[in-house]
Design an enzyme around this catalytic site. Structure first.
Site, PDB file in Angstrom:
ATOM      1  N   THR A   2      34.186  40.615  50.483  1.00  0.00           N
ATOM      2  CA  THR A   2      35.571  40.163  50.510  1.00  0.00           C
ATOM      3  C   THR A   2      36.389  41.209  49.772  1.00  0.00           C
ATOM      4  O   THR A   2      36.037  41.599  48.655  1.00  0.00           O
ATOM      5  CB  THR A   2      35.723  38.789  49.827  1.00  0.00           C
ATOM      6  OG1 THR A   2      34.850  37.854  50.469  1.00  0.00           O
ATOM      7  CG2 THR A   2      37.152  38.291  49.906  1.00  0.00           C
ATOM      8  N   MET A  48      39.060  45.491  44.364  1.00  0.00           N
ATOM      9  CA  MET A  48      38.123  44.667  43.641  1.00  0.00           C
ATOM     10  C   MET A  48      37.328  43.833  44.632  1.00  0.00           C
ATOM     11  O   MET A  48      37.580  42.644  44.784  1.00  0.00           O
ATOM     12  CB  MET A  48      38.877  43.756  42.660  1.00  0.00           C
ATOM     13  CG  MET A  48      37.940  42.961  41.794  1.00  0.00           C
ATOM     14  SD  MET A  48      38.807  42.070  40.516  1.00  0.00           S
ATOM     15  CE  MET A  48      39.193  40.573  41.377  1.00  0.00           C
ATOM     16  N   PRO A  49      36.386  44.420  45.325  1.00  0.00           N
ATOM     17  CA  PRO A  49      35.603  43.640  46.280  1.00  0.00           C
ATOM     18  C   PRO A  49      34.691  42.631  45.581  1.00  0.00           C
ATOM     19  O   PRO A  49      34.231  42.863  44.461  1.00  0.00           O
ATOM     20  CB  PRO A  49      34.759  44.690  47.002  1.00  0.00           C
ATOM     21  CG  PRO A  49      35.392  45.995  46.709  1.00  0.00           C
ATOM     22  CD  PRO A  49      36.087  45.840  45.390  1.00  0.00           C
ATOM     23  N   LEU A  50      34.463  41.526  46.250  1.00  0.00           N
ATOM     24  CA  LEU A  50      33.449  40.563  45.843  1.00  0.00           C
ATOM     25  C   LEU A  50      32.356  40.637  46.894  1.00  0.00           C
ATOM     26  O   LEU A  50      32.623  40.489  48.092  1.00  0.00           O
ATOM     27  CB  LEU A  50      34.008  39.147  45.764  1.00  0.00           C
ATOM     28  CG  LEU A  50      32.972  38.041  45.527  1.00  0.00           C
ATOM     29  CD1 LEU A  50      32.278  38.226  44.184  1.00  0.00           C
ATOM     30  CD2 LEU A  50      33.614  36.676  45.629  1.00  0.00           C
TER      31      LEU A  50
END
Length: 139
Positions: free
Chosen positions: A71, A1-3
């Site tokens: 991130t 789950m990248p931001l």
């Protein structure tokens, strides 16, 4: 789950900003294997004078930088990261961004550093993260 945070010049029109965001997301899907619906992005336009990047550092001729900060959970091998950088630059070139102007940084953290809502640590509860090979999965 990248931001994903994308900082770019406000001189880039909204349709180009969206194409840039789409390109970064597609590169994450293609290189890392995140699900297409796993999309969390913040796109922030800035006045050109607010983006200060050395125009020649490390022999890269920068003009109009698009800064991409991702991130994500730690554990991906270097080869995967290098592929991600190449894919981001290629996708953004399709949106009219020069490869020299694509500046990417990854910040890695652990599964328990994420809450996707409801006060829960969903990645911990699921016991892993998509796109990290089992041999490289965080422990």
């Amino acid at each position: 789950m990248p931001l994903v945070r994308i900082d770019l010049s406000a001189t880039r029109p909204p349709d180009v900003r969206r194409a840039i965001a789409d390109g970064v997301h597609q590169a994450l899907v293609d290189a890392i294997g995140i699900p297409a619906g796993d999309r969390f992005q913040i796109v922030t336009p800035h006045a050109p004078e607010e983006l200060i990047f050395d125009p020649e550092y490390l022999d890269v001729a920068r003009q109009d930088v698009v800064c991409v900060q991702i991130t994500l959970v730690a554990g991906r091998p270097t080869e995967l990261k290098l592929d991600l950088y190449r894919r981001i630059a290629a996708h953004l070139a399709s949106a009219g961004v020069r490869p020299e102007d694509v500046f990417v940084t990854l910040t890695e953290n652990a599964l328990d550093d994420w809450s996707a809502g409801n006060g829960l640590a969903q990645l911990v509860d699921r016991g892993g993260v998509v796109g990290v090979p089992a041999a490289h999965a965080p422990r």
